[in-house]
Design a protein around this motif. Structure first.
Motif, PDB file in Angstrom:
ATOM      1  N   LYS A 104      36.787  -9.520 -23.309  1.00  0.00           N
ATOM      2  CA  LYS A 104      37.784  -8.895 -24.175  1.00  0.00           C
ATOM      3  C   LYS A 104      37.333  -8.910 -25.634  1.00  0.00           C
ATOM      4  O   LYS A 104      37.558  -7.955 -26.375  1.00  0.00           O
ATOM      5  N   LYS A 105      36.696  -9.991 -26.029  1.00  0.00           N
ATOM      6  CA  LYS A 105      36.222 -10.131 -27.410  1.00  0.00           C
ATOM      7  C   LYS A 105      35.018  -9.234 -27.678  1.00  0.00           C
ATOM      8  O   LYS A 105      34.887  -8.642 -28.755  1.00  0.00           O
ATOM      9  N   PHE A 106      34.150  -9.122 -26.705  1.00  0.00           N
ATOM     10  CA  PHE A 106      32.919  -8.339 -26.888  1.00  0.00           C
ATOM     11  C   PHE A 106      32.948  -7.117 -25.960  1.00  0.00           C
ATOM     12  O   PHE A 106      33.534  -6.119 -26.293  1.00  0.00           O
ATOM     13  N   SER A 107      32.324  -7.212 -24.808  1.00  0.00           N
ATOM     14  CA  SER A 107      32.376  -6.137 -23.811  1.00  0.00           C
ATOM     15  C   SER A 107      32.063  -6.757 -22.463  1.00  0.00           C
ATOM     16  O   SER A 107      31.559  -7.886 -22.388  1.00  0.00           O
ATOM     17  N   GLU A 108      32.354  -6.037 -21.409  1.00  0.00           N
ATOM     18  CA  GLU A 108      32.111  -6.582 -20.072  1.00  0.00           C
ATOM     19  C   GLU A 108      30.619  -6.858 -19.865  1.00  0.00           C
ATOM     20  O   GLU A 108      30.235  -7.909 -19.354  1.00  0.00           O
ATOM     21  N   ALA A 109      29.778  -5.924 -20.278  1.00  0.00           N
ATOM     22  CA  ALA A 109      28.332  -6.092 -20.111  1.00  0.00           C
ATOM     23  C   ALA A 109      27.821  -7.284 -20.916  1.00  0.00           C
ATOM     24  O   ALA A 109      27.011  -8.085 -20.424  1.00  0.00           O
ATOM     25  N   THR A 110      28.307  -7.425 -22.152  1.00  0.00           N
ATOM     26  CA  THR A 110      27.883  -8.541 -22.994  1.00  0.00           C
ATOM     27  C   THR A 110      28.312  -9.872 -22.378  1.00  0.00           C
ATOM     28  O   THR A 110      27.553 -10.848 -22.388  1.00  0.00           O
ATOM     29  N   ALA A 111      29.523  -9.904 -21.828  1.00  0.00           N
ATOM     30  CA  ALA A 111      30.023 -11.131 -21.199  1.00  0.00           C
ATOM     31  C   ALA A 111      29.166 -11.519 -19.998  1.00  0.00           C
ATOM     32  O   ALA A 111      28.832 -12.688 -19.814  1.00  0.00           O
ATOM     33  N   ILE A 112      28.801 -10.549 -19.192  1.00  0.00           N
ATOM     34  CA  ILE A 112      27.944 -10.827 -18.027  1.00  0.00           C
ATOM     35  C   ILE A 112      26.621 -11.428 -18.482  1.00  0.00           C
ATOM     36  O   ILE A 112      26.158 -12.437 -17.948  1.00  0.00           O
ATOM     37  N   LEU A 113      26.029 -10.824 -19.512  1.00  0.00           N
ATOM     38  CA  LEU A 113      24.734 -11.303 -20.004  1.00  0.00           C
ATOM     39  C   LEU A 113      24.852 -12.655 -20.709  1.00  0.00           C
ATOM     40  O   LEU A 113      23.943 -13.488 -20.616  1.00  0.00           O
ATOM     41  N   ALA A 114      25.967 -12.890 -21.394  1.00  0.00           N
ATOM     42  CA  ALA A 114      26.181 -14.192 -22.035  1.00  0.00           C
ATOM     43  C   ALA A 114      26.257 -15.291 -20.976  1.00  0.00           C
ATOM     44  O   ALA A 114      25.688 -16.377 -21.143  1.00  0.00           O
ATOM     45  N   GLY A 115      26.945 -15.004 -19.884  1.00  0.00           N
ATOM     46  CA  GLY A 115      27.006 -15.959 -18.779  1.00  0.00           C
ATOM     47  C   GLY A 115      25.637 -16.191 -18.173  1.00  0.00           C
ATOM     48  O   GLY A 115      25.230 -17.343 -17.932  1.00  0.00           O
ATOM     49  N   ASP A 116      24.897 -15.108 -17.949  1.00  0.00           N
ATOM     50  CA  ASP A 116      23.536 -15.211 -17.406  1.00  0.00           C
ATOM     51  C   ASP A 116      22.657 -16.074 -18.308  1.00  0.00           C
ATOM     52  O   ASP A 116      21.880 -16.911 -17.835  1.00  0.00           O
ATOM     53  N   ALA A 117      22.785 -15.853 -19.616  1.00  0.00           N
ATOM     54  CA  ALA A 117      21.947 -16.575 -20.582  1.00  0.00           C
ATOM     55  C   ALA A 117      22.278 -18.070 -20.595  1.00  0.00           C
ATOM     56  O   ALA A 117      21.381 -18.916 -20.665  1.00  0.00           O
ATOM     57  N   LEU A 118      23.560 -18.402 -20.530  1.00  0.00           N
ATOM     58  CA  LEU A 118      23.966 -19.812 -20.513  1.00  0.00           C
ATOM     59  C   LEU A 118      23.452 -20.516 -19.260  1.00  0.00           C
ATOM     60  O   LEU A 118      22.946 -21.643 -19.332  1.00  0.00           O
TER      61      LEU A 118
END
Length: 301
Positions: A104-118
């Motif tokens: 919600k803060k960023f975008s769905e794609a960004t959230a997926i990649l942020a999770g992947d990165a963590l």
């Protein structure tokens, strides 16, 4: 002995937060991916899993600071799971820890990649802890930590539990208590268990000690989920930082839905009593583990 759990939790939270921040500061803070990771990772979680790791190391009579790389890695993996859980394709939540969810803060794609990165960087932290930490386990111990944590988070652990949880909406076992216990033993319990285990492994605890701590952790892990189900009914959204009543609204498979609210409270209490009994032979160094067990079913968020 007198023990101030509130102070203990606060001190350990601050310690974990400091090192998580140091991990993120290795990267460009203006990069959107790092901003998204920071948004979710530093949103003020309870840090229960890393605190359990440190408490387990302490219960073994060793310096808990050596467990910090595993602690931070586990919290990063936990946060990745929350980011993905909140996605529209899964729980479709708008709030997490009182803030907008990552997508919600960023975008769905960004959230997926942020999770992947963590998730990915968590294992880099354990394998190369010298980037951030002054003391850390030896190479063989770190390999063991990577093996145990990756197993707990993966196909036969948290991810399997998440898959079973999603399938439960159409499952023929919606009223099967054994099936619900299996879901949460995997989805929530595995990462709580490996948190305690990782603390003990980090300080080179003996096999018998680790086995007792694993039993303790399995019971508090299940109690944690039962307490979560109860909070979804009785909790204050302002304190929890997320909506209440969503389980019933979404017809979700929960302990209160199957055995009722009163029985769920009794069951959670028995799990905690059994967990504390499991570590009854530990001395005063295990006081934090006992206090955290009671906190799990008395928390308000």
């Amino acid at each position: 002995m007198d023990f101030n759990l509130k102070q203990y939790l606060m001190e350990k939270q601050e310690l974990v937060n400091r090192y998580l921040k140091l991990i993120l500061e290795q990267f460009n803070q203006k990069h959107k991916l790092i901003m998204a990771m920071d948004h979710s990772l530093m949103a003020g979680g309870k840090r229960l899993r890393p605190i359990l790791s440190m408490a387990a190391a302490q219960a073994c009579g060793k310096d808990f600071l050596i467990a910090l790389p595993a602690c931070c890695a586990i919290e990063m993996i936990h946060t990745y799971s929350l980011i993905h859980d909140d996605l529209p394709a899964m729980d479709n939540d708008d709030l997490r820890r009182g803030l907008s969810t990552c997508h919600k803060k960023f975008s769905e794609a960004t959230a997926i990649l942020a999770g992947d990165a963590l998730l990915t960087h968590a294992f880099n932290i354990i394998s190369q802890p010298e980037q951030v930490f002054k003391i850390y386990p030896d190479t063989q111990t770190r390999i063991k930590l990577i093996s145990r944590i990756s197993w707990a988070a993966g196909i036969k652990g948290m991810v399997e539990g998440q898959m079973l949880d999603m399938q439960s909406y159409q499952s023929e076992q919606r009223d099967n208590l054994t099936h619900l216990k299996k879901i949460h033993a995997l989805k929530t319990g595995k990462m709580i268990t490996v948190s305690v285990e990782a603390g003990a492994i980090s300080v080179d605890a003996d096999t018998e000690t680790i086995e007792k701590l694993i039993i303790y952790a399995g019971k508090i892990g299940l109690a944690f989920q039962v307490a979560d189900d109860i909070l979804n009914i009785e909790g204050d959204p302002k304190i929890m930082g997320k909506a209440a009543g969503s389980d019933a609204l979404n017809d979700k498979m929960t302990f209160p839905a199957i055995i009722g609210l009163a029985e769920s409270k009794k069951y959670a209490k028995k799990l905690i009593d059994d967990a504390i009994e499991t570590i009854s032979q530990f001395d005063e160094k295990a006081v934090p583990l006992r206090a955290i067990a009671n906190y799990i079913i008395n928390r308000d968020h």
